[in-house]
Design a protein around this motif. Structure first.
Motif, PDB file in Angstrom:
ATOM      1  N   PHE A 180       0.868  -1.174   0.000  1.00  0.00           N
ATOM      2  CA  PHE A 180       0.000   0.000   0.000  1.00  0.00           C
ATOM      3  C   PHE A 180       0.904   1.223   0.000  1.00  0.00           C
ATOM      4  O   PHE A 180       1.698   1.411   0.932  1.00  0.00           O
ATOM      5  CB  PHE A 180      -0.892   0.011   1.245  1.00  0.00           C
ATOM      6  N   ASP A 222      -1.607  -5.524   0.119  1.00  0.00           N
ATOM      7  CA  ASP A 222      -2.676  -5.356  -0.875  1.00  0.00           C
ATOM      8  C   ASP A 222      -2.879  -6.695  -1.573  1.00  0.00           C
ATOM      9  O   ASP A 222      -2.350  -6.950  -2.648  1.00  0.00           O
ATOM     10  CB  ASP A 222      -2.272  -4.267  -1.873  1.00  0.00           C
ATOM     11  N   THR A 232      -6.423  -6.459   3.443  1.00  0.00           N
ATOM     12  CA  THR A 232      -5.736  -5.179   3.607  1.00  0.00           C
ATOM     13  C   THR A 232      -4.719  -5.198   4.747  1.00  0.00           C
ATOM     14  O   THR A 232      -3.548  -4.919   4.543  1.00  0.00           O
ATOM     15  CB  THR A 232      -6.757  -4.056   3.868  1.00  0.00           C
ATOM     16  N   ASP A 233      -5.163  -5.508   5.944  1.00  0.00           N
ATOM     17  CA  ASP A 233      -4.269  -5.426   7.089  1.00  0.00           C
ATOM     18  C   ASP A 233      -4.541  -6.581   8.047  1.00  0.00           C
ATOM     19  O   ASP A 233      -5.620  -7.171   8.049  1.00  0.00           O
ATOM     20  CB  ASP A 233      -4.438  -4.083   7.815  1.00  0.00           C
ATOM     21  N   ALA A 564     -12.502  -5.785  -0.498  1.00  0.00           N
ATOM     22  CA  ALA A 564     -11.605  -4.867   0.213  1.00  0.00           C
ATOM     23  C   ALA A 564     -12.256  -3.500   0.424  1.00  0.00           C
ATOM     24  O   ALA A 564     -11.628  -2.459   0.254  1.00  0.00           O
ATOM     25  CB  ALA A 564     -10.275  -4.723  -0.518  1.00  0.00           C
TER      26      ALA A 564
END
Length: 592
Positions: A180, A222, A232-233, A564
């Motif tokens: 990202f 990503d 994402t995380d 996402a």
């Protein structure tokens, strides 16, 4: 009395009978018995039954309450009749006779119910996540997560580790996934990156002399979403140690993870003997580098039994270099109906099917049945049966070709067979270290050699190992598998600049590029870098296993959906023109 509560909704019992109390919480459920109204009042801690009758001045107001309205209740504690005691609740011996009620937060009509937790579309649940989190199961999952993290911290401190925080805004680094990127306002045209992992920083901490580091670290990648991975995380237990071998890391990590699963596993057995399985063997036996060892099935190579046989498909296949035939034993799976079902399963996975043999008793004699048995004859089928250790009522399934083309399907078939036949022990935790990962892999389309795992790991054999065929180099890299999931990944690090440059050169990265991308770490390694290693454990995945959930979004407070997107907060969102001007950026239209 306190403005909102004298007790929580899990606190009152028979010792409080006769006391005037004040409770605050949400209207969980309303039961109207005609002039006698019962309300289950819920807060973070539990549920208390509140009642009012025609004599209660609060009855008219209580009758108007909607589910999930936030209220304050004043009343007197009463003992329930013995026949009405609810042993499932800590407050099941009592109820609160309501004398007054105040609405603290009114509620609109609910887009999804909290009481009863009926199945609801995930899009709705994520859009109204704050309501979803009030549900008992999800609320309990988040408390489990909080307690797991607290336990991890305590265990790491007790093991002599120190907790440090590493930067969130950093430089882009090839970690195996997309970064990202964050545009820089002060440096137009340049970008920071959110860290895929604190990899370089934790290694720099070892060079800085801190010896034992850990962190509950946020990581950003990503990636495409799937059931056991956030797009994402995610959070991981990140740790690193100086002056250690691979065995030292294993010996340090096992008590932490094993103790965690014993503490929060709700009594489910936890394996204490964690085998070391070479990556090559894991792919052969289980078709996966994260095998589920609760399933006892081990695949075997049976190529010799088909070489030159009457089964032309396999016989011709084996004439090609790099091909082999593997068997998946299926104890108790010896029926044509089951074999046909598994053959259909393979077709659903994109293969033409799976050959099979099953053994039955005919006229007091054991007989091999199925199309393959007819083609290869009784001597070969008997040799296969003996090799696999099978008997009457058992079966075996066969896949052939270059292993990389069918291993994944073979692994899925093994898992499916174990489930279908009841061979997999579901209510336990089985761990295994997967070791000796290949350092490099070749892209089948481009032929390019690249890192197959963590690029910062030390090759086994050091610099000398890098002077031969890179595809034969093994790394000091390891994963911890549990019940078919990868929980930990790590390695002993490459701390020598000369070896590091050579390792990256074989993957197509020149010295200048390595200096540019990893200049800080290369610089540090020139000033007395100690041997070091470590690993990272996925917090989300650990909690998912402990909570017995199949979807990782069930253990994350505010997860993204499959695309996402954060449906509650509206992310990702379009930037304003002012923001773009500050960053000197322009957004191209989708079709540009």
């Amino acid at each position: 009395m306190h403005a909102y509560r004298s007790h929580t909704c899990a606190e009152l019992n028979s010792a409080n009978v006769g006391q005037d109390v004040r409770l605050s919480g949400w209207v969980h459920r309303v039961r109207d018995h005609g002039g006698l109204l019962f309300i289950d009042l819920r807060d973070h801690y539990g549920v208390t039954q509140v009642l009012a009758d025609a004599d209660s001045p609060a009855l008219p107001a209580l009758e108007r309450l909607r589910a999930e309205t936030c209220v304050r209740i004043d009343g007197k504690v009463k003992a329930r009749d013995a026949s009405l005691v609810n042993p499932k609740l800590p407050t099941g011996e009592i109820e609160v006779y309501c004398t007054s009620v105040e609405v603290l937060g009114p509620s609109d009509d609910l887009p999804l119910p909290v009481f009863g937790e009926p199945d609801y579309p995930e899009e709705t649940r994520l859009t109204y996540r704050f309501l979803d989190l009030r549900r008992e199961t999800l609320h309990a999952n988040m408390m489990l997560r909080s307690n797991v993290i607290r336990s991890i911290r305590n265990r790491m401190w007790n093991a002599g580790f120190n907790e440090f925080q590493t930067p969130i805004i950093t430089a882009s680094s090839p970690e195996g996934a997309r970064d990202f990127l964050v545009p820089s306002r002060l440096h137009p045209g340049k970008f920071y990156a959110l860290p895929q992992a604190p990899q370089q920083f934790k290694q720099l901490l070892m060079v800085s002399g801190f010896d034992r580091y850990f962190q509950i670290a946020p990581c950003f990648r990503d990636e495409d979403p799937r059931a056991d991975r956030s797009p994402t995380d995610f959070y991981q237990l990140d740790l690193e140690m100086s002056f250690v071998t691979q065995e030292d890391v294993f010996a340090t990590v096992q008590p932490v993870i094993q103790g965690l699963f014993e503490e929060f596993g709700r009594g489910r057995p936890v394996s204490t003997d964690w085998p070391r399985i070479a990556y090559r063997d894991a792919m052969l036996w289980y078709g996966s580098d994260k095998p589920d060892l609760r399933n006892p099935i081990k695949m075997q190579v049976v190529s010799e039994h088909f070489r030159g046989s009457g089964f032309a498909i396999f016989a011709k296949l084996l004439e090609q270099d790099g091909t082999e035939i593997r068997a998946i034993p299926a104890p108790t799976g010896g029926s044509r109906k089951f074999c046909d079902r598994m053959n259909a399963f393979a077709q659903q996975q994109g293969l033409p099917g799976m050959g099979y043999i099953f053994w039955r008793e005919e006229g007091g004699q054991m007989e091999a049945a199925g199309p393959l048995a007819k083609n290869i004859g009784p001597e070969r089928t008997e040799a296969i049966r003996q090799q696999l250790g099978l008997g009457v009522g058992d079966a075996a399934f066969f896949l052939g070709g270059k292993p990389e083309t069918f291993e994944a399907v073979a692994g899925k078939a093994r898992n499916e067979i174990g489930r279908e036949l009841g061979l997999t022990q579901t209510d336990r935790f089985e761990f295994a270290w997967i070791v000796d990962f290949p350092m490099y892999e070749k892209d089948p389309e481009t032929g390019k050699v690249d890192f197959s795992h963590n690029p910062f790991s030390m090759p086994q054999g050091g610099l000398d190992a890098l002077n031969g065929d890179p595809l034969k180099v093994h790394a000091y890299q390891y994963d911890l598998a549990c019940n078919g999931y990868e929980l930990i990944s790590g390695g002993i690090r490459n701390h020598t600049p000369e070896i590091m440059f050579k390792a990256f050169e074989l993957a197509g990265y020149g010295k200048d590029e390595v200096e540019k991308r990893f200049g800080g770490m290369v610089k540090a390694f020139r000033y007395g870098a100690p041997p070091h290693g470590g690993c990272a454990a996925g917090i989300d995945r650990i909690v998912m296993l402990l909570a017995d959930e199949a979807n990782i979004r069930q253990v994350i407070l505010f997860p993204m959906n499959q695309r996402a997107e954060d449906l509650l907060m509206g992310a990702p969102s379009e930037p304003t023109n002012d923001q773009l001007r500050d960053l000197r950026l322009r957004v191209l239209p989708k079709d540009a």
